[in-house]
Design an enzyme around this catalytic site. Structure first.
Site, PDB file in Angstrom:
ATOM      1  N   ASP A 271    -109.800-104.686  98.747  1.00 36.42           N
ATOM      2  CA  ASP A 271    -109.162-105.970  99.051  1.00 36.42           C
ATOM      3  C   ASP A 271    -110.069-107.079  98.530  1.00 36.42           C
ATOM      4  O   ASP A 271    -110.849-106.855  97.612  1.00 36.42           O
ATOM      5  CB  ASP A 271    -108.892-106.097 100.553  1.00 36.42           C
ATOM      6  CG  ASP A 271    -107.634-106.910 100.844  1.00 36.42           C
ATOM      7  OD1 ASP A 271    -107.662-108.121 100.567  1.00 36.42           O
ATOM      8  OD2 ASP A 271    -106.649-106.344 101.344  1.00 36.42           O
ATOM      9  N   HIS A 294    -109.472-107.575  95.187  1.00 35.95           N
ATOM     10  CA  HIS A 294    -108.434-108.583  94.975  1.00 35.95           C
ATOM     11  C   HIS A 294    -109.036-109.917  94.557  1.00 35.95           C
ATOM     12  O   HIS A 294    -108.357-110.938  94.578  1.00 35.95           O
ATOM     13  CB  HIS A 294    -107.600-108.761  96.242  1.00 35.95           C
ATOM     14  CG  HIS A 294    -106.762-107.563  96.572  1.00 35.95           C
ATOM     15  ND1 HIS A 294    -105.905-107.539  97.655  1.00 35.95           N
ATOM     16  CD2 HIS A 294    -106.641-106.350  95.970  1.00 35.95           C
ATOM     17  CE1 HIS A 294    -105.301-106.359  97.716  1.00 35.95           C
ATOM     18  NE2 HIS A 294    -105.729-105.624  96.703  1.00 35.95           N
TER      19      HIS A 294
END
Length: 455
Positions: A271, A294
């Site tokens: 993430d 991310h």
């Protein structure tokens, strides 16, 4: 021996013995307290002479001048030493040090309120490991309403240094196996996963040299905290089961924080690598390496109805982003029931990107908001004075020729957006494209509207 010398030595020995005896009254099995034989002890004896003691960055004692507390190690992964650890921190509070030894494992199986700390060091050379008793932790935790966050423990107070060569292990595999891909932001999700390291109402926190491993959810979350520093930290979340990968395992998150510094750090999670959230200001990041993430994000902000959020004064320099979804990203919420706010004075400089879907992106339709809904209820987060300087590398080609996508919400103001030395390529071929929509003024490079993008 002169009488004065004899008296001095005797008084020193008595003072040392007295201090040890007073601390040893209630010591758990396997624990110990050791005082330094340093000038700081002798300085308490009338007429003695000592050099001016060294001080740390906060004006407190350095490691060599602190009393040292040790506790027994766990015998196995079910041998909970939570109460021993809590005892040690209480004994070390106000100028001491807790040492967790190399090659030893210390298992935490009960939630811990550590918000009372003031001037304490924790030297972690061993492994602090949380139990994976999901039933216990679901019922016993510290809950934060922001994105339904829970944690095993809360660190708070003032002047707290946690450092060494050791590991804080969240034992996340059982949690990843159990939640079956449920997002923490899913309104129907009731499977809460603990954050590995959380501070609240804290001032002057330093984390240095540690490995933060396999957090069930976010790895770190700083709340109502001032001046927190992470240096030379390694964060990873790696599943041994390909059917249950880590999710929401951000490297760094924050809420109401003034002064967030991350330097010389590596992050390998599924993430956000770095993602300060509402009301975070005075951010400094340098020498950060991110793999499979991310991106290095600002936000998300503007999530909650009627609430004003902001992020300001951020400097992000010398970052490498590999094999991820995003590189540099600004993200804000849109939709019928969201908040508002701003991002201001943010600089990304010297950013190298490889095999990343969106190397540079302004996302104001964050979190699964479709184009129709986003157009009807645009974001109300203003984006101002943002610099993207010296970006090199390549996208993954997933979005065709587009390497930068700067789409400002029609419900917000985007101004002072500046791009310089953008040398990004795409496997889809030349020319690489930079998209800009609804941005006021010249952005410093050629760009095209999204309607003309070849993606």
């Amino acid at each position: 021996m002169k009488l004065s010398s004899f008296l001095f030595s005797s008084l020193a020995a008595l003072a040392y013995a007295s201090a040890i005896a007073s601390e040893n009254d209630f010591i758990p099995a396997g624990a110990s307290i050791t005082y330094p034989r340093s000038s700081s002890l002798y300085a308490r004896i009338p007429g003695s002479y000592s050099k001016k003691p060294k001080k740390d960055n906060w004006g407190n004692k350095v490691e060599s001048d602190r009393k040292k507390i040790t506790i027994r190690a766990s015998k196995n992964d079910n041998d909970d030493i939570s109460q021993d650890f809590l005892w040690a921190l209480k004994k070390a509070n106000h100028g001491g040090l807790v040492h967790l030894k190399k090659g030893k494992k210390y298992v935490i199986g009960k939630k811990l309120d550590l918000t009372f700390l003031n001037d304490v060091y924790v030297k972690l050379d061993g492994e602090l490991k949380f139990t994976n008793d999901i039933e216990y932790w679901q019922a016993n935790n510290f809950y934060y309403a922001f994105q339904k966050s829970i944690t095993f423990w809360v660190w708070g107070g003032k002047d707290i240094k946690i450092y060494g060569s050791g590991v804080i292990n969240g034992n996340g595999q059982a949690w990843w196996d159990g939640f079956s891909g449920a997002e923490i932001l899913d309104p129907n999700n009731k499977y809460y996963r603990p954050i590995l390291f959380l501070t609240d109402n804290a001032t002057n926190i330093e984390v240095k040299g540690l490995h933060l491993k396999d957090s069930p959810c976010w790895t770190t979350f700083m709340v109502r905290t001032k001046n927190v520093i992470f240096d030379d930290v390694y964060i990873d979340a790696v599943s041994t089961n390909v059917s249950s990968l880590p999710k929401n395992t951000d490297g760094f998150d924050s809420l109401n924080v003034d002064g967030l510094t991350v330097t010389n750090t590596r992050v390998n999670v599924g993430d956000d690598c770095f993602s300060p959230k509402p009301n975070t200001t005075n951010i400094f990041v340098k020498n950060l390496w991110c793999n499979g993430t991310h991106g290095v994000s600002m936000g998300s902000i503007g999530q909650y109805p009627g609430v004003k959020d902001y992020i300001s004064n951020a400097w992000i320099e010398n970052v490498t982003l590999l094999n991820g979804e995003n590189g540099a990203r600004l993200k804000a919420w849109a939709g019928p029931s969201v908040g508002y706010g701003y991002m201001d004075n943010i600089t990304y400089k010297d950013i190298h990107i490889e095999n990343t879907d969106k190397p540079l992106v302004l996302d104001q339709c964050y979190f699964n908001i479709n184009e129709t809904t986003c157009a009807a209820y645009p974001s109300k987060v203003n984006i101002t004075n943002v610099n993207f300087i010296n970006f090199t590398g390549s996208s993954s080609g997933k979005n065709g020729h587009v390497v930068a996508d700067l789409a400002c919400s029609p419900g917000a103001t985007c101004s002072g957006i500046h791009l310089e030395e953008i040398n990004l390529t795409s496997p889809a071929g030349d020319p690489a494209q930079i998209v800009c929509d609804n941005i006021q003024g010249d952005i410093g490079v050629d760009c095209i509207p999204s309607s003309e993008a070849d993606d």
